[in-house]
Design a protein around this motif. Structure first.
Motif, PDB file in Angstrom:
ATOM      1  N   SER A  14     -11.877   7.668   7.099  1.00  0.00           N
ATOM      2  CA  SER A  14     -11.301   8.020   5.801  1.00  0.00           C
ATOM      3  C   SER A  14     -10.962   6.793   4.961  1.00  0.00           C
ATOM      4  CB  SER A  14     -10.069   8.902   5.971  1.00  0.00           C
ATOM      5  OG  SER A  14      -8.994   8.157   6.517  1.00  0.00           O
ATOM      6  N   TYR A  15     -10.709   5.660   5.589  1.00  0.00           N
ATOM      7  CA  TYR A  15     -10.353   4.456   4.842  1.00  0.00           C
ATOM      8  C   TYR A  15     -11.499   3.458   4.723  1.00  0.00           C
ATOM      9  CZ  TYR A  15      -5.606   6.092   4.749  1.00  0.00           C
ATOM     10  OH  TYR A  15      -4.485   6.847   4.515  1.00  0.00           O
ATOM     11  N   ARG A  16     -12.672   3.831   5.189  1.00  0.00           N
ATOM     12  CA  ARG A  16     -13.827   2.941   5.075  1.00  0.00           C
ATOM     13  C   ARG A  16     -14.166   2.738   3.604  1.00  0.00           C
ATOM     14  NH1 ARG A  16     -17.094   4.699   8.978  1.00  0.00           N
ATOM     15  NH2 ARG A  16     -16.171   3.134  10.286  1.00  0.00           N
ATOM     16  N   TYR A  17     -14.435   1.518   3.239  1.00  0.00           N
ATOM     17  CA  TYR A  17     -14.771   1.197   1.855  1.00  0.00           C
ATOM     18  C   TYR A  17     -16.118   1.817   1.520  1.00  0.00           C
ATOM     19  CZ  TYR A  17     -16.020  -1.452  -2.282  1.00  0.00           C
ATOM     20  OH  TYR A  17     -16.400  -1.801  -3.547  1.00  0.00           O
TER      21      TYR A  17
ATOM     22  N   ALA B  68       0.840  -1.195   0.000  1.00  0.00           N
ATOM     23  CA  ALA B  68       0.000   0.000   0.000  1.00  0.00           C
ATOM     24  C   ALA B  68       0.878   1.250   0.000  1.00  0.00           C
ATOM     25  CB  ALA B  68      -0.915   0.001   1.218  1.00  0.00           C
ATOM     26  N   ASP B  69       0.299   2.346  -0.380  1.00  0.00           N
ATOM     27  CA  ASP B  69       0.986   3.632  -0.400  1.00  0.00           C
ATOM     28  C   ASP B  69       1.597   3.922   0.980  1.00  0.00           C
ATOM     29  OD1 ASP B  69       0.356   6.873   0.053  1.00  0.00           O
ATOM     30  OD2 ASP B  69       1.271   6.331  -1.871  1.00  0.00           O
ATOM     31  N   GLU B  70       2.723   4.622   0.997  1.00  0.00           N
ATOM     32  CA  GLU B  70       3.436   4.919   2.256  1.00  0.00           C
ATOM     33  C   GLU B  70       2.546   5.663   3.251  1.00  0.00           C
ATOM     34  OE1 GLU B  70       7.237   7.525   3.848  1.00  0.00           O
ATOM     35  OE2 GLU B  70       7.067   7.092   1.717  1.00  0.00           O
ATOM     36  N   TYR B  71       1.762   6.621   2.764  1.00  0.00           N
ATOM     37  CA  TYR B  71       0.894   7.390   3.653  1.00  0.00           C
ATOM     38  C   TYR B  71      -0.196   6.518   4.279  1.00  0.00           C
ATOM     39  CZ  TYR B  71       3.218  11.362   1.550  1.00  0.00           C
ATOM     40  OH  TYR B  71       4.159  12.254   1.128  1.00  0.00           O
ATOM     41  N   ILE B  72      -0.711   5.593   3.488  1.00  0.00           N
ATOM     42  CA  ILE B  72      -1.723   4.669   4.006  1.00  0.00           C
ATOM     43  C   ILE B  72      -1.100   3.788   5.084  1.00  0.00           C
ATOM     44  CG2 ILE B  72      -3.188   2.688   3.435  1.00  0.00           C
ATOM     45  CD1 ILE B  72      -3.621   3.989   0.674  1.00  0.00           C
ATOM     46  N   ARG B  73       0.100   3.261   4.828  1.00  0.00           N
ATOM     47  CA  ARG B  73       0.777   2.417   5.831  1.00  0.00           C
ATOM     48  C   ARG B  73       1.006   3.187   7.126  1.00  0.00           C
ATOM     49  NH1 ARG B  73       4.294   0.992   1.631  1.00  0.00           N
ATOM     50  NH2 ARG B  73       5.942   2.123   2.698  1.00  0.00           N
ATOM     51  N   GLN B  74       1.418   4.449   7.014  1.00  0.00           N
ATOM     52  CA  GLN B  74       1.642   5.257   8.215  1.00  0.00           C
ATOM     53  C   GLN B  74       0.347   5.472   8.989  1.00  0.00           C
ATOM     54  OE1 GLN B  74       3.498   8.817   6.729  1.00  0.00           O
ATOM     55  NE2 GLN B  74       5.502   7.856   6.509  1.00  0.00           N
ATOM     56  N   ASP B  75      -0.737   5.779   8.284  1.00  0.00           N
ATOM     57  CA  ASP B  75      -2.028   5.962   8.947  1.00  0.00           C
ATOM     58  C   ASP B  75      -2.479   4.689   9.658  1.00  0.00           C
ATOM     59  OD1 ASP B  75      -2.358   8.616   8.273  1.00  0.00           O
ATOM     60  OD2 ASP B  75      -3.748   8.235   6.613  1.00  0.00           O
ATOM     61  N   ILE B  76      -2.319   3.564   8.992  1.00  0.00           N
ATOM     62  CA  ILE B  76      -2.750   2.294   9.585  1.00  0.00           C
ATOM     63  C   ILE B  76      -1.869   1.942  10.779  1.00  0.00           C
ATOM     64  CG2 ILE B  76      -3.106  -0.172   9.150  1.00  0.00           C
ATOM     65  CD1 ILE B  76      -5.171   1.844   7.891  1.00  0.00           C
ATOM     66  N   GLN B  77      -0.570   2.266  10.723  1.00  0.00           N
ATOM     67  CA  GLN B  77       0.301   2.040  11.875  1.00  0.00           C
ATOM     68  C   GLN B  77      -0.147   2.882  13.069  1.00  0.00           C
ATOM     69  OE1 GLN B  77       4.249   2.857  10.321  1.00  0.00           O
ATOM     70  NE2 GLN B  77       4.796   0.703  10.532  1.00  0.00           N
ATOM     71  N   VAL B  78      -0.468   4.149  12.817  1.00  0.00           N
ATOM     72  CA  VAL B  78      -0.946   5.019  13.893  1.00  0.00           C
ATOM     73  C   VAL B  78      -2.250   4.476  14.460  1.00  0.00           C
ATOM     74  CG1 VAL B  78      -1.868   7.326  14.399  1.00  0.00           C
ATOM     75  CG2 VAL B  78       0.231   7.097  13.070  1.00  0.00           C
ATOM     76  N   ALA B  79      -3.169   4.081  13.583  1.00  0.00           N
ATOM     77  CA  ALA B  79      -4.443   3.528  14.041  1.00  0.00           C
ATOM     78  C   ALA B  79      -4.223   2.249  14.852  1.00  0.00           C
ATOM     79  CB  ALA B  79      -5.361   3.255  12.849  1.00  0.00           C
ATOM     80  N   SER B  80      -3.323   1.385  14.391  1.00  0.00           N
ATOM     81  CA  SER B  80      -3.033   0.140  15.123  1.00  0.00           C
ATOM     82  C   SER B  80      -2.451   0.444  16.497  1.00  0.00           C
ATOM     83  CB  SER B  80      -2.055  -0.735  14.344  1.00  0.00           C
ATOM     84  OG  SER B  80      -2.639  -1.231  13.183  1.00  0.00           O
TER      85      SER B  80
END
Length: 132
Positions: free
Chosen positions: A111-114, A38-50
């Protein structure tokens, strides 16, 4: 990355179980699976959320820590200013429109909800006349 010393001191197996629970919760909340490519920004957001969910799950899995943090108080009054505390059972529920009660986490998940888009599958663009 955690700000809680207690979480950082946990056994790696316990942390991994919390991460797995957090990632599973993110998949269910967003309806999406996030891969390593996934895009770097998406990975960072998901890491923060996790991370936020790991801390959240750890906090709510330990009632003695919640009680210590909240204390035995119902509220405080200083002159005309007063603050009321919710009881612990009420705190486990997010406010209407929230998922977790953590604003940043709720915004990331939202923001990432399908969002399926039913669109132009059978759309007709207009009459097709042969003009001479």
């Amino acid at each position: 990355m955690t700000t809680f010393e207690e979480v950082a001191a946990l056994d790696s197996g316990v942390i991994q179980r919390l991460i797995d629970r957090a990632d599973s919760w993110i998949r269910r909340a967003t309806g999406r699976v996030f891969t390593e490519d996934a895009d770097e920004y998406i990975r960072q957001d998901i890491q923060v959320a996790s991370l936020m969910l790991v801390e959240y799950l750890w906090y709510w899995d330990n009632p003695e820590i919640r009680e210590t943090t909240m204390g035995p108080y119902d509220g405080e009054r200083l002159g005309s200013y007063s603050v009321g505390y919710k009881n612990l059972n009420q705190m486990e529920q997010a406010m209407p429109g929230e998922e977790t009660g953590i604003k940043e986490l709720d915004q990331i998940l939202k923001s990432y909800r399908y969002k399926p888009s039913i669109g132009n599958i059978f759309r007709v663009s207009g009459p097709s006349r042969d003009e001479v």
